[in-house]
Design an enzyme around this catalytic site. Sequence first.
Site, PDB file in Angstrom:
ATOM      1  N   LYS A   9       6.227  -4.232  11.277  1.00  0.00           N
ATOM      2  CA  LYS A   9       6.304  -4.356   9.810  1.00  0.00           C
ATOM      3  C   LYS A   9       4.895  -4.464   9.206  1.00  0.00           C
ATOM      4  CE  LYS A   9       8.423  -7.515   6.456  1.00  0.00           C
ATOM      5  NZ  LYS A   9       7.203  -7.956   5.762  1.00  0.00           N
ATOM      6  N   LYS A  14      -0.770  -6.009  13.181  1.00  0.00           N
ATOM      7  CA  LYS A  14      -0.927  -4.960  14.214  1.00  0.00           C
ATOM      8  C   LYS A  14      -2.397  -4.646  14.487  1.00  0.00           C
ATOM      9  CE  LYS A  14       1.485  -2.010  11.836  1.00  0.00           C
ATOM     10  NZ  LYS A  14       1.990  -2.901  10.784  1.00  0.00           N
ATOM     11  N   LYS A  40      -5.223   3.870   4.952  1.00  0.00           N
ATOM     12  CA  LYS A  40      -6.210   2.867   4.537  1.00  0.00           C
ATOM     13  C   LYS A  40      -7.453   2.868   5.426  1.00  0.00           C
ATOM     14  CE  LYS A  40      -3.682  -0.951   4.516  1.00  0.00           C
ATOM     15  NZ  LYS A  40      -2.391  -0.473   5.030  1.00  0.00           N
ATOM     16  N   ASP A 127       6.542   1.047   9.403  1.00  0.00           N
ATOM     17  CA  ASP A 127       7.793   1.501   9.996  1.00  0.00           C
ATOM     18  C   ASP A 127       7.741   3.009  10.272  1.00  0.00           C
ATOM     19  OD1 ASP A 127      10.386   1.234  10.823  1.00  0.00           O
ATOM     20  OD2 ASP A 127      10.996   0.104   9.052  1.00  0.00           O
TER      21      ASP A 127
END
Lengths: 247, 369
Positions: A9, A14, A40, A127
Amino acid sequence: MIKIAIYGKGGIGKSTLCSNISAALAKKGVKVMQIGCDPKSDSTVLLNAGEKLPSIMKKYTEKGSALELKDIVFQGENGVLCCETGGPPPGTGCAGRGIINSLERLEKLNAYGIYKPDIVIFDVLGDVVCGGFSMPMRKGYAQKVYVVTSSEKMSRYACGNISMAVENFKGRDYAELGGYILNKKTSPEDNKALEGLCKDFNTQIIGEVEYDPLIKEAEEKDTTVIKTFPESKVALSFMNIAEKIYV
Amino acid sequence: MKNTLKIISCYSADTAGVCSILYEMGGMVVVHDASGCNSTYSTHDEPRWSKYPSNIFISALTERDAIMGRDETLTDNTVKAAKELEPRFICLCGSPMPALIGTDFYALASEIEKKTSIPTFSVATTGTYSYIQGAGLALKEFIIKTSVYKKREENTVNILGYTPLDLYINGQKERIVKLFEDKGIKVNFSSEYSENILNASHNLVVSQSGMEAAKYMWENYDIPYMCALPIGEKLSKFVLDIPNIKEPVFLERNTAKTSFYILGESLFSQSLAKALSLEEGIDAGVVYTLEKEDRAVAPCDYTTSTEEDTENFLKEKAENIIADPIYKHISPVNAKFMSLPHFAFSGRCFEHNIPNLMCDDHALKEVIK
């Protein structure tokens, strides 16, 4: 060479986890390539003293077919090879296509053959929302998918969705589910609900990262805990996960 | 606006290249694209459509299927049609919409092959590259998927990269066949289905579309290749030496300075420049507007990718120009413009004025008259 993909999510940690795993493996002498799959372009900032690298899509837009590997692959902390796919500004273009194009470009430039990394880590945004975001788990890319999650409901929900995508693609020889990585957002945090999800998808929690303010402190210094607090308990937990992933 | 074509046409796209190179091979090509687009690939870009049958289909991709990622519409319909038609192979290729939604053609081809037991491959075209790229990849994938090496057949030449997009259906193919057969050399046209393609002793590459396949067969099966078209008598004699070559051969051209330029398919233009030098003593350069092989580039040649760039170069350097008639609109008015229509560029507009230059000095003289 093994290739893995890290999903989870948005905002679950991460990139922080990937950067610490990369740093931990590189410290042990493993040649690591971390590829951020996010418009990004911020997956590898902690490995590059807070600096955002020029992304593949940015350089490809500028240079076209004259694009070279030296334009898009950079050495970060402990020699980790860092690369960002990049993509369009928010609200425009197609981020998924950006990932597809970038990963195809790395293949065309023979990046894996030239750098010969021992492990490639794809750090994938959020996701599996469209075809582009499934690219890192396709045949020829990652062999295993790991999902980062907390035990919070929405995080588990996203984790379930990603696991479902991996399950749905089984017939296509895509990556298999390697397991979950529990990133605890509070302390203490209950694992029971996540263990239930493990049963549903016949997988396991391969590692846990306890809530620790040192992570935030290292981030404020634009670096990894592996570098800044190498003896800390949380650094040890990253090293343990790294060992599980790269046996 | 720099990359916008404001005056001249664009070349046929990669998807058309796939359909064209596989047209006569007895397979089934399925383009994953919206309904109605079939006419672009198989009629506008395909002069054979009214003469020879071919199984080229469009998946009729809808917005709903694209949004919902319903790949099964494509796979189910392909399997159904294949069971009925029993093609020799199936090729899936793409267009802009599946490119954007990231359709995994490789996985879908594998799924279809499992269900039909028919050799199936994919070429993930996006509709944004040239026909050379699509045709080149399709031919290579076709060979990998369907051809089996058994035994080397000496004195046998594969003709690689033939499509009407570059060599129109006005007898050019037949002249090339005759050239070799008159000398007792067996010819395999890669445009026709052949399981024996890997057994040939040599490859003749007749357009850049054949280059990927030629390199693949040289690297994996030691089949040497020559990149040249038999334009005019002297170049035809040179091409006939192909059974004696042991490694890749490219046309040598060393012209450093010229004001005579050719625009068109790269290998065709290089061959034409060579033929002009051999037959007429004209030193011509090539302006590359499409993919090219670097090893065959002369010092005077020029590579361009935009209309403005091409226009500026011609204005600055060219006094004699051989090109498709559409290029006349960006050529300097004082230059001598010699028309040579190119089907992949101007389609049917000038198709009846396309000359057959193969093995013919007279036709060559007519072009520069």
